[in-house]
Write a protein that holds these residues in place. Structure first.
Motif, PDB file in Angstrom:
ATOM      1  N   TYR A  77       3.199 -11.256  -6.537  1.00  0.00           N
ATOM      2  CA  TYR A  77       2.017 -10.420  -6.317  1.00  0.00           C
ATOM      3  C   TYR A  77       2.476  -8.969  -6.267  1.00  0.00           C
ATOM      4  CZ  TYR A  77      -2.431  -8.571  -5.092  1.00  0.00           C
ATOM      5  OH  TYR A  77      -3.605  -7.864  -5.161  1.00  0.00           O
ATOM      6  N   CYS A  79       2.073  -5.635  -4.848  1.00  0.00           N
ATOM      7  CA  CYS A  79       1.408  -5.043  -3.686  1.00  0.00           C
ATOM      8  C   CYS A  79       0.902  -3.621  -3.926  1.00  0.00           C
ATOM      9  CB  CYS A  79       2.338  -5.085  -2.475  1.00  0.00           C
ATOM     10  SG  CYS A  79       2.495  -6.745  -1.786  1.00  0.00           S
ATOM     11  N   TYR A 117      -0.402 -10.179  -0.420  1.00  0.00           N
ATOM     12  CA  TYR A 117      -1.009  -8.840  -0.390  1.00  0.00           C
ATOM     13  C   TYR A 117      -1.593  -8.495   0.973  1.00  0.00           C
ATOM     14  CZ  TYR A 117      -4.224  -4.977  -1.295  1.00  0.00           C
ATOM     15  OH  TYR A 117      -4.910  -3.782  -1.228  1.00  0.00           O
TER      16      TYR A 117
END
Length: 244
Positions: A77, A79, A117
């Protein structure tokens, strides 16, 4: 937090600078099965920003600044992207395919958001809120060659709509370095790279800047310390100018 999703260094630092390193780590949690990457791709610049955390850590010590860093690969992911961004969980990065992200369901993506996140966003938001007058400084690195094209820029000073700290850095950079310094290069707001600045600084009126360092300049511990020393002096002067 048990996955080291976010790491906070020097939490009692009292510098006006609040450092952020969104692409600090190439760690991919075991249950993601390496995202199907080759061993070489899993340690490449696609997975993280090589040298960025080391520079940010040196700066944290030099400036006595708080540092908030992600502990997860940006391929799991990113961020520095909102959940709505198509490249928040990328299926491709430059020429590297990410098989483990190709067929993600909406539920799978939501799981990535909640695991990776949201804890990072919340920790950074809390750190910013607790700081009396933060100036958000995000530290990144970039590859010297992108899609086969050599990049001449050596350090990029990036900003979104708030240009105060970037303006100060661009005005005085010749006092601190002879490197090729460019504004909003090799990326700019149009590339979607200013999410952290917008979310945690611009919306609240905090001065901010994103610093991109070409990663061949910070490939060794000695080079990382040297660049951090230069950046620390440059940032201190620019922060002082911004707060006048």
């Amino acid at each position: 937090m048990s996955e080291q999703v976010v790491q906070i260094t020097n939490p009692n630092g009292d510098s006006p600078a609040l450092l952020v390193c969104e692409h600090a780590s190439r760690h991919i949690p075991d249950d993601l099965n390496g995202l199907g990457l080759t061993a070489q791709d899993a340690i490449s610049h696609a997975a993280w920003d090589p040298g960025a955390l080391a520079v940010a850590t040196h700066l944290s010590q030099m400036l006595n600044a708080q540092l908030v860093a992600s502990g997860i690969s940006r391929l799991a992911y990113d961020c520095n992207r909102p959940p709505s961004a198509p490249d928040a969980v990328p299926s491709r990065s430059e020429r590297i395919e990410v098989p483990g992200n190709v067929t993600l369901s909406a539920t799978d993506k939501a799981d990535r958001v909640s695991r990776f996140y949201e804890p990072f966003r919340a920790a950074l938001a809390q750190t910013v809120a607790a700081h009396p007058a933060p100036m958000i400084v995000t530290i990144h690195s970039f590859t010297p060659v992108y899609h086969g094209k050599q990049r001449d820029v050596e350090i990029g000073i990036l900003h979104d709509s708030d240009t105060r700290l970037a303006d100060a850095m661009m005005a005085n950079h010749a006092d601190y370095t002879t490197l090729n310094i460019q504004r909003n290069a090799p990326y700019g707001p149009e590339d979607g790279v200013t999410h952290t600045l917008i979310e945690h600084a611009v919306k609240s009126g905090h001065p901010n800047v994103m610093i991109e360092i070409r990663n061949d300049l910070i490939a060794t511990p000695e080079a990382q310390a040297e660049i951090a020393d230069m950046l620390g002096r440059w940032l201190n002067a620019s922060i002082a100018e911004t707060t006048k």
